[in-house]
Write a protein that holds these residues in place. Structure first.
Motif, PDB file in Angstrom:
ATOM      1  N   THR A 234     -42.078   5.356 -73.536  1.00 14.00           N
ATOM      2  CA  THR A 234     -41.625   4.337 -74.486  1.00 14.00           C
ATOM      3  C   THR A 234     -42.788   3.926 -75.384  1.00 14.00           C
ATOM      4  O   THR A 234     -43.915   3.754 -74.910  1.00 14.00           O
ATOM      5  N   VAL A 235     -42.505   3.784 -76.658  1.00 14.63           N
ATOM      6  CA  VAL A 235     -43.472   3.234 -77.609  1.00 14.63           C
ATOM      7  C   VAL A 235     -43.046   1.828 -77.969  1.00 14.63           C
ATOM      8  O   VAL A 235     -41.848   1.566 -78.145  1.00 14.63           O
ATOM      9  N   VAL A 236     -44.004   0.928 -78.058  1.00 12.92           N
ATOM     10  CA  VAL A 236     -43.724  -0.453 -78.454  1.00 12.92           C
ATOM     11  C   VAL A 236     -44.498  -0.754 -79.720  1.00 12.92           C
ATOM     12  O   VAL A 236     -45.720  -0.569 -79.776  1.00 12.92           O
ATOM     13  N   ARG A 237     -43.788  -1.182 -80.746  1.00 17.33           N
ATOM     14  CA  ARG A 237     -44.426  -1.583 -82.005  1.00 17.33           C
ATOM     15  C   ARG A 237     -44.075  -3.040 -82.283  1.00 17.33           C
ATOM     16  O   ARG A 237     -43.062  -3.560 -81.801  1.00 17.33           O
ATOM     17  N   ASP A 238     -44.899  -3.693 -83.087  1.00 20.54           N
ATOM     18  CA  ASP A 238     -44.624  -5.072 -83.469  1.00 20.54           C
ATOM     19  C   ASP A 238     -43.523  -5.117 -84.513  1.00 20.54           C
ATOM     20  O   ASP A 238     -43.547  -4.365 -85.489  1.00 20.54           O
ATOM     21  N   GLY A 239     -42.543  -5.996 -84.301  1.00 18.33           N
ATOM     22  CA  GLY A 239     -41.478  -6.209 -85.265  1.00 18.33           C
ATOM     23  C   GLY A 239     -41.454  -7.658 -85.716  1.00 18.33           C
ATOM     24  O   GLY A 239     -42.181  -8.496 -85.168  1.00 18.33           O
ATOM     25  N   PRO A 240     -40.641  -7.993 -86.708  1.00 23.93           N
ATOM     26  CA  PRO A 240     -40.606  -9.375 -87.217  1.00 23.93           C
ATOM     27  C   PRO A 240     -40.166 -10.392 -86.171  1.00 23.93           C
ATOM     28  O   PRO A 240     -40.510 -11.570 -86.257  1.00 23.93           O
ATOM     29  N   ASN A 241     -39.415  -9.944 -85.148  1.00 24.01           N
ATOM     30  CA  ASN A 241     -38.933 -10.870 -84.116  1.00 24.01           C
ATOM     31  C   ASN A 241     -39.495 -10.552 -82.737  1.00 24.01           C
ATOM     32  O   ASN A 241     -38.934 -10.944 -81.719  1.00 24.01           O
ATOM     33  N   GLY A 242     -40.626  -9.829 -82.710  1.00 18.77           N
ATOM     34  CA  GLY A 242     -41.235  -9.498 -81.433  1.00 18.77           C
ATOM     35  C   GLY A 242     -41.308  -8.001 -81.227  1.00 18.77           C
ATOM     36  O   GLY A 242     -41.109  -7.209 -82.161  1.00 18.77           O
ATOM     37  N   PRO A 243     -41.590  -7.552 -80.004  1.00 22.43           N
ATOM     38  CA  PRO A 243     -41.755  -6.120 -79.717  1.00 22.43           C
ATOM     39  C   PRO A 243     -40.484  -5.320 -79.997  1.00 22.43           C
ATOM     40  O   PRO A 243     -39.380  -5.778 -79.731  1.00 22.43           O
ATOM     41  N   VAL A 244     -40.684  -4.124 -80.541  1.00 17.42           N
ATOM     42  CA  VAL A 244     -39.592  -3.184 -80.783  1.00 17.42           C
ATOM     43  C   VAL A 244     -39.835  -1.964 -79.908  1.00 17.42           C
ATOM     44  O   VAL A 244     -40.923  -1.378 -79.936  1.00 17.42           O
ATOM     45  N   PHE A 245     -38.829  -1.563 -79.126  1.00 17.42           N
ATOM     46  CA  PHE A 245     -38.968  -0.464 -78.182  1.00 17.42           C
ATOM     47  C   PHE A 245     -38.383   0.813 -78.795  1.00 17.42           C
ATOM     48  O   PHE A 245     -37.251   0.814 -79.285  1.00 17.42           O
ATOM     49  N   ILE A 246     -39.164   1.890 -78.746  1.00 20.85           N
ATOM     50  CA  ILE A 246     -38.774   3.158 -79.368  1.00 20.85           C
ATOM     51  C   ILE A 246     -38.784   4.244 -78.299  1.00 20.85           C
ATOM     52  O   ILE A 246     -39.771   4.404 -77.581  1.00 20.85           O
ATOM     53  N   ASP A 247     -37.681   4.995 -78.183  1.00 22.84           N
ATOM     54  CA  ASP A 247     -37.643   6.034 -77.160  1.00 22.84           C
ATOM     55  C   ASP A 247     -36.957   7.320 -77.601  1.00 22.84           C
ATOM     56  O   ASP A 247     -36.733   8.218 -76.787  1.00 22.84           O
ATOM     57  N   ALA A 248     -36.647   7.463 -78.894  1.00 21.95           N
ATOM     58  CA  ALA A 248     -36.064   8.715 -79.377  1.00 21.95           C
ATOM     59  C   ALA A 248     -37.101   9.832 -79.228  1.00 21.95           C
ATOM     60  O   ALA A 248     -38.283   9.629 -79.515  1.00 21.95           O
ATOM     61  N   GLU A 249     -36.670  11.004 -78.763  1.00 23.36           N
ATOM     62  CA  GLU A 249     -37.611  12.083 -78.449  1.00 23.36           C
ATOM     63  C   GLU A 249     -38.476  12.471 -79.642  1.00 23.36           C
ATOM     64  O   GLU A 249     -39.681  12.704 -79.496  1.00 23.36           O
ATOM     65  N   ALA A 250     -37.884  12.555 -80.821  1.00 26.08           N
ATOM     66  CA  ALA A 250     -38.668  12.934 -82.002  1.00 26.08           C
ATOM     67  C   ALA A 250     -39.741  11.897 -82.307  1.00 26.08           C
ATOM     68  O   ALA A 250     -40.869  12.238 -82.679  1.00 26.08           O
ATOM     69  N   GLN A 251     -39.392  10.619 -82.136  1.00 20.12           N
ATOM     70  CA  GLN A 251     -40.361   9.550 -82.387  1.00 20.12           C
ATOM     71  C   GLN A 251     -41.466   9.558 -81.333  1.00 20.12           C
ATOM     72  O   GLN A 251     -42.642   9.344 -81.638  1.00 20.12           O
ATOM     73  N   LEU A 252     -41.101   9.780 -80.074  1.00 19.29           N
ATOM     74  CA  LEU A 252     -42.110   9.847 -79.019  1.00 19.29           C
ATOM     75  C   LEU A 252     -43.106  10.965 -79.303  1.00 19.29           C
ATOM     76  O   LEU A 252     -44.320  10.786 -79.150  1.00 19.29           O
ATOM     77  N   SER A 253     -42.605  12.114 -79.729  1.00 21.89           N
ATOM     78  CA  SER A 253     -43.486  13.231 -80.057  1.00 21.89           C
ATOM     79  C   SER A 253     -44.428  12.857 -81.198  1.00 21.89           C
ATOM     80  O   SER A 253     -45.626  13.181 -81.163  1.00 21.89           O
ATOM     81  N   ARG A 254     -43.892  12.160 -82.191  1.00 18.79           N
ATOM     82  CA  ARG A 254     -44.717  11.746 -83.337  1.00 18.79           C
ATOM     83  C   ARG A 254     -45.835  10.814 -82.894  1.00 18.79           C
ATOM     84  O   ARG A 254     -46.992  10.972 -83.304  1.00 18.79           O
ATOM     85  N   TYR A 255     -45.502   9.843 -82.041  1.00 19.19           N
ATOM     86  CA  TYR A 255     -46.510   8.874 -81.623  1.00 19.19           C
ATOM     87  C   TYR A 255     -47.518   9.481 -80.655  1.00 19.19           C
ATOM     88  O   TYR A 255     -48.683   9.079 -80.635  1.00 19.19           O
ATOM     89  N   ARG A 256     -47.102  10.448 -79.852  1.00 19.45           N
ATOM     90  CA  ARG A 256     -48.073  11.156 -79.007  1.00 19.45           C
ATOM     91  C   ARG A 256     -49.106  11.847 -79.885  1.00 19.45           C
ATOM     92  O   ARG A 256     -50.316  11.802 -79.611  1.00 19.45           O
ATOM     93  N   THR A 257     -48.633  12.485 -80.953  1.00 22.86           N
ATOM     94  CA  THR A 257     -49.541  13.167 -81.876  1.00 22.86           C
ATOM     95  C   THR A 257     -50.463  12.169 -82.561  1.00 22.86           C
ATOM     96  O   THR A 257     -51.672  12.415 -82.700  1.00 22.86           O
ATOM     97  N   LEU A 258     -49.910  11.038 -82.985  1.00 20.77           N
ATOM     98  CA  LEU A 258     -50.728  10.011 -83.642  1.00 20.77           C
ATOM     99  C   LEU A 258     -51.835   9.509 -82.718  1.00 20.77           C
ATOM    100  O   LEU A 258     -52.989   9.365 -83.132  1.00 20.77           O
TER     101      LEU A 258
END
Length: 283
Positions: A234-258
């Motif tokens: 799971t990736v957690v990013r800051d959002g306007p109303n608090g933490p936003v949880f991201i778990d889509a496979e394509a997004q996870l791959s992107r953040y692993r690379t980042l």
């Protein structure tokens, strides 16, 4: 199983993973429900995290979905059957729900990786630093409210201080180390805290210095929580109303690379410690 009000992010994630397995198997919710003696409404509630699912039912579904990934199935069973009521529950109704979901996610993670550009990572903050930060970001908060947020943040550090700690690696930009959220004394104490916590074998602190060519950053702060299998990361990013949880496979791959790219240009932990020591001496 009884209906949950409201389900946690972890429970919602379990339901979403079950739905992915069902859809990959080409089954409709009604067809899947029949496999466990339920109806389509109950299946919808399971897949939305509103109601739980037993280990027996979950394994029956996985078998009928032709899922042969035993590690994934075991991890989903753990998500379904763990009945952890953590310290964060005492803040229910006091702090926003995403701030309860975050420590639950951290509690069950097997490793955590952070990237921070403007602030010291929350797990490494001192009470004075966190207090100054919350007071500045939320100037309308009364002192008692600020103290609740500070207390909550300090308790989250248990994941790197308990007997079986989470492996923790963070990349901090020099800007975050230099910005004085509090006064000089508080900043000096904060840098000392980072150095002290970085001495643990399971904690690695890396610094990205200003004097670095071609660094575009990672957009904003990022928390990467490793699941028992990569699919459950799971990736957690800051959002306007608090933490936003991201778990889509394509997004996870992107953040692993980042994270790999940011880590690759950062200083090694020992050089990072020397760097932080120098900054502290400048204060």
């Amino acid at each position: 199983m009884p209906r949950r009000q409201p389900p946690t992010a972890r429970q919602v994630r379990l339901g979403r993973e079950l739905r992915k397995l069902r859809e990959a198997a080409g089954l409709k919710a009604r067809e899947a429900a029949e496999l466990i003696g339920a109806d389509s409404v109950q299946m919808s509630q399971i897949e939305s995290g509103i109601v739980g699912v037993s280990e027996q039912r979950l394994r029956r579904l996985a078998a009928n979905y032709a899922c042969s990934d035993e590690e994934l199935i075991d991890a989903l069973v753990s998500m379904a059957t763990e009945r952890t009521s953590g310290w964060w529950e005492e803040y229910r109704g006091i702090l926003p729900t995403p701030f309860l979901d975050l420590p639950e996610l951290e509690y069950s993670a097997i490793y955590r990786s952070d990237v921070e550009f403007l602030h010291i990572p929350g797990l490494l903050q001192t009470p004075d630093y966190a207090r100054a930060l919350f007071s500045y970001v939320n100037p309308e908060f009364p002192a008692a409210e600020v103290e609740r947020w500070v207390e909550h943040r300090m308790k989250r550090r248990v994941i790197i201080e308990r007997l079986t700690p989470v492996r923790y690696e963070t990349v901090i930009h020099e800007a975050a180390l230099r910005i004085r959220v509090g006064d000089r004394a508080a900043t000096r104490a904060q840098l000392a805290q980072v150095l002290t916590l970085s001495e643990a074998d399971h904690v690695a602190v890396r610094v990205v210095p200003f004097d670095l060519d071609g660094f575009g950053g990672a957009g904003s702060a990022m928390v990467y929580a490793g699941g028992h299998v990569p699919r459950l990361d799971t990736v957690v990013r800051d959002g306007p109303n608090g933490p936003v949880f991201i778990d889509a496979e394509a997004q996870l791959s992107r953040y692993r690379t980042l994270f790999r790219r940011v880590k690759a240009v950062s200083l090694e932990p020992e050089r990072s410690r020397d760097f932080i020591h120098r900054l502290a001496r400048e204060l």
